[in-house]
Design an enzyme around this catalytic site. Structure first.
Site, mmCIF file in Angstrom:
data_model
loop_
_atom_site.group_PDB
_atom_site.id
_atom_site.type_symbol
_atom_site.label_atom_id
_atom_site.label_comp_id
_atom_site.label_asym_id
_atom_site.label_seq_id
_atom_site.Cartn_x
_atom_site.Cartn_y
_atom_site.Cartn_z
ATOM 1 N N ALA A 1 33.207 -43.607 -10.262
ATOM 2 C CA ALA A 1 33.337 -42.481 -9.323
ATOM 3 C C ALA A 1 34.256 -42.774 -8.140
ATOM 4 O O ALA A 1 35.235 -42.047 -7.908
ATOM 5 C CB ALA A 1 31.951 -42.063 -8.823
ATOM 6 N N ALA A 2 33.972 -43.834 -7.375
ATOM 7 C CA ALA A 2 34.751 -44.077 -6.150
ATOM 8 C C ALA A 2 36.199 -44.403 -6.500
ATOM 9 O O ALA A 2 37.133 -43.857 -5.898
ATOM 10 C CB ALA A 2 34.119 -45.218 -5.344
ATOM 11 N N ARG B 1 7.776 -26.462 13.572
ATOM 12 C CA ARG B 1 6.887 -25.934 14.623
ATOM 13 C C ARG B 1 5.786 -26.920 14.957
ATOM 14 O O ARG B 1 5.479 -27.157 16.128
ATOM 15 C CB ARG B 1 6.236 -24.632 14.150
ATOM 16 N N CYS C 1 23.700 -41.530 -13.036
ATOM 17 C CA CYS C 1 22.473 -40.831 -12.654
ATOM 18 C C CYS C 1 22.017 -39.846 -13.719
ATOM 19 O O CYS C 1 20.884 -39.350 -13.673
ATOM 20 C CB CYS C 1 22.640 -40.120 -11.319
ATOM 21 N N SER D 1 34.484 -43.060 -15.142
ATOM 22 C CA SER D 1 34.089 -41.761 -14.557
ATOM 23 C C SER D 1 32.887 -41.150 -15.250
ATOM 24 O O SER D 1 32.909 -40.004 -15.677
ATOM 25 C CB SER D 1 35.254 -40.763 -14.619
ATOM 26 N N GLU E 1 39.239 -51.360 -15.236
ATOM 27 C CA GLU E 1 37.818 -51.148 -15.520
ATOM 28 C C GLU E 1 37.403 -52.148 -16.588
ATOM 29 O O GLU E 1 37.974 -52.174 -17.675
ATOM 30 C CB GLU E 1 37.582 -49.716 -16.002
ATOM 31 N N TYR F 1 15.365 -15.687 3.990
ATOM 32 C CA TYR F 1 14.003 -15.269 3.670
ATOM 33 C C TYR F 1 14.000 -14.026 2.794
ATOM 34 O O TYR F 1 14.637 -13.020 3.121
ATOM 35 C CB TYR F 1 13.186 -14.961 4.933
ATOM 36 N N TRP G 1 7.583 -17.845 6.907
ATOM 37 C CA TRP G 1 7.927 -19.082 7.617
ATOM 38 C C TRP G 1 8.288 -20.094 6.535
ATOM 39 O O TRP G 1 7.413 -20.570 5.814
ATOM 40 C CB TRP G 1 6.739 -19.628 8.420
#
Lengths: 468, 468
Positions: free
Chosen positions: A12-13, A456, A46, A42, A36, A440, A448
């Site tokens: 990936a990187a 809260r 995961c 690539s 590689e 919502y 909520w």
């Protein structure tokens, strides 16, 4: 004059860096060579648990881009070619072409990108190298495990049994995969609760849920050895106190930065063994060496410390930044400011997420904080398919600033962690979060949102602590 | 001395204010009296479409708290009692008890809370009051519509037909409900696309998707009258050009603030007719009159203008703030800083969300901006159940600041709008957003979350616009 960008590691990187640099510079300006050592480039490590579980077609389905596709974009990708030494002083790397007579030679670079990834933790235990013990880091690992699972060997009572060593992300994901394959699964972990990436009270919720799924989870039990049969094949694990029989043993212990080359070259490593870089992803103290992905440590913006986080999403961002900077984008240098420690995972229908700091991490950096734990639901209480979710929140006592959030819940719970992640990036207080204008409608949230409920309660806890 | 808090309107804002004030002050300190003219209190109007569609048990399932529950908490809630006049000069309101002989009397207050809600838009069209034309604002409305749907009247060919007037949130939600009831549904809207709360290009995606669901959507067609049969019962709608037959006609045109009492009392109203308050939800220029919920205008933090947003989630927040402030919380005044314009909805499996400003809204307040539109997926491309989603993003040209985001996609697309909503609260630039540490795992997101993909493209568009 054509400059040469040399990339060590084709996942990936590394390949993101290559692609991004190629977008900005043409081959006359910048030659891009990537080495590689493996058979694949690539790919999505995961995704391996879902391939093993049979949900995803592999290995091809997990490969984002083939070597040929990279080459067509003007990236000289050399597969099965291992970099065996870095020589920063002379700006060159030593390579061995594994499929071309093992001959070694030096390759010069103007810009070097280290994207060597991570290696799985593999404890030195008796029997660890026995047949029947599987890692799940590479596509080759995944294929070997799938072959074993499909070989149809059963235990004596016809039940197929698997032991997973480790109850972190990869461990619980592999537990799910093996359940989906029809195995009776035991997860053995030395921690007091599964998911040491959560606080113990939240880990306990994961433990309860895993029990409810028929996954046996053994806590506080360090594996001391692999049990083998007369043919030397793994038949379970021992924890000293007890033995857990298994037809397959899967190692799910996480990964460490693969930085042996960098260490030998004297490049700076952090406490987790990852390369240390600046915000532009340049290796500290080096003018033209860059590093990204699973081999680096990144700044945690909440703790102010570097840490190792092996996640494809960071690796891709690092690659983008490195590619932009190696190519010298006239728009200015790109930077990777750091992470806030977000992660999300699932085991069967249980979703597990976290961002920011755990209690022990907050204490370790000298923070005083309040914690709250609330239970709510993913949708309006009356809407079909609403599911329970727990949210834990940490807020700094003095400032009220959000320090972290953890979620354990069912479908549609996990990704809500992003709300807290953005709030952490922004340095919001929990009081500020109570006013967030979140989406919502009854199919999407209670009136909520659970994150607002937690905020809260956290804001009230902070006020009370300061008042008392 | 006991003070008296008088609340006009017994729904979300009013009863949240009552509950919060009661948490802080006991009945010896503060008497709380709430007047509700209707039959129900604390119910979820936003749940009505799902009750009509048969997904939710109603009306009881939509009632969060009964009058008795409120009374047990020390709130003197008077149902079927209408406030007919406000007299701020003498600190009193005139009430009529509808079930007690219609007698009028005055009630004094120390603190007055206006939570009078909203009324549905009901255009003055020929036939609008015919039997067979239904609103969907109150539980009584919902019950009347359900009774009609279940009465089993069919059109001549055995097909049951419904026309929904208006293709905003309530219109598309009602379209879904009627499809679930087995009706053939035609939505008639005068806008060029459904969902005028989205930009036209995003609305066009909703249009396409609704067609794919078998919902006929007529655009650019203003209803000019209700067609009635000889018995005076609605049989469809006319748009002048065309007629659309129907067994039921549902009005889904949205709502306006119910502020007639306030207007007559000379209280300040904004351009949408909503009450204007300060950040503590005190009516501007008034010492002891407060207002919240669907009857007020709120500050849009992105546009800097007030606007009317009828959403239960805001109403509950307003009530919390008012209750805290009327009770005089020693911790200091609570405030509602404003909204960023977030909304989420669904029609069948299509999810629709927005936050911040549309193009026309941004232009109206003098902003110059870049827009991008991307298509991505809700999960990793290879993960089962991954679904397409489109994200549109607006960023200010000069500063790169995020101005808005819109999402049209399938399952798990809509709530991602929260990421952009928090970024708007925080005033982030799209470049900053590209570094957000969002939850990643294949079942939850591609390695680049769609919001990150949009942010990257928006950041590039801003750089290009400034460079050019």
């Amino acid at each position: 004059m054509t400059e040469r960008m040399v990339i060590v590691g084709g996942d990936a990187a590394g390949m993101s860096a290559a692609s991004q640099a190629r977008r900005i510079r043409n081959p006359d300006e910048l030659e891009i060579v990537a080495f590689e050592r493996g058979h694949f480039t690539s790919y999505s490590a995961c995704g391996i648990p879902y391939w093993v579980g049979g949900r995803v077609e592999g290995p091809d389905g997990l490969i984002a881009r083939s070597p040929e596709e990279h080459r067509r974009r003007g990236i000289d990708l050399r597969m099965r070619t291992e970099v065996t030494e870095l020589d920063p002083g002379r700006q060159r790397v030593r390579i061995v072409e594994r499929e071309h007579g093992e001959q070694a030679r030096w390759v010069d670079y103007d810009h070097l990108v280290l994207a060597t990834g991570a290696r799985p933790v593999r404890p030195r235990l008796p029997g660890i190298d026995a047949e029947g013990v599987y890692g799940v880091q590479t596509l080759d690992d995944g294929q070997a495990l799938i072959d074993a699972l499909e070989s149809g060997e059963h235990g004596r009572d016809g039940t197929r049994r698997a032991v997973v060593v480790g109850a972190g992300y990869i461990g619980v994901e592999m537990a799910e995969a093996l359940v989906e394959r029809g195995y009776r699964v035991t997860v053995v972990d030395r921690g007091p609760q599964p998911m040491s990436t959560l606080d113990p009270d939240m880990g306990a919720l994961v433990y309860e849920a895993m029990c409810g799924m028929g996954i046996e989870t053994v806590r506080g039990a360090a594996v001391t050895g692999i049990l083998t049969d007369e043919a030397g094949r793994a038949r379970g694990v021992s924890t000293g106190d007890a033995e857990y029989p298994a037809d397959v043993v899967v190692l799910g212990l996480g990964v460490r930065p693969e930085t042996e080359l960098a260490r030998r070259a004297g490049l700076p490593l952090g406490p987790s063994g990852g390369l240390l870089t600046d915000l532009a992803m340049r290796v500290r103290g080096q003018e033209n060496i860059w590093a990204g992905g699973d081999c680096v440590e990144v700044l945690n913006l909440v703790s102010g410390r570097t840490q190792h986080v092996a996640l494809g999403t960071h690796a891709n961002k690092h690659g983008q930044v490195i590619g932009t900077n190696v190519a010298g984008d006239p728009e200015g240098a790109a930077t990777f400011p750091g992470v806030v420690g977000t992660a999300v995972s699932k085991v069967c229908d249980l979703e597990i997420a976290r961002t920011g700091l755990l209690e022990r991490q907050a204490r370790a950096v000298g923070l005083q904080f309040e914690t709250v734990l609330i239970e709510s639901t993913t949708r309006a209480g009356y809407y079909p398919g609403t599911r329970p979710m727990h949210v834990k929140m940490l807020a700094e006592r003095r400032s009220g600033r959000l320090l972290g959030a953890q979620i354990v819940g069912r479908e549609n719970a996990g990704k809500r962690v992003d709300i807290a992640a953005v709030a952490l990036h922004a340095g919001m207080t929990v009081e500020q979060m109570t006013a967030l204008d979140l989406g919502y409608a009854p199919p999407f949230s209670p009136v909520w949102d659970p994150i607002l409920v937690a905020a809260r309660k956290a804001a009230a806890a902070v006020r009370e602590a300061r008042g008392g």
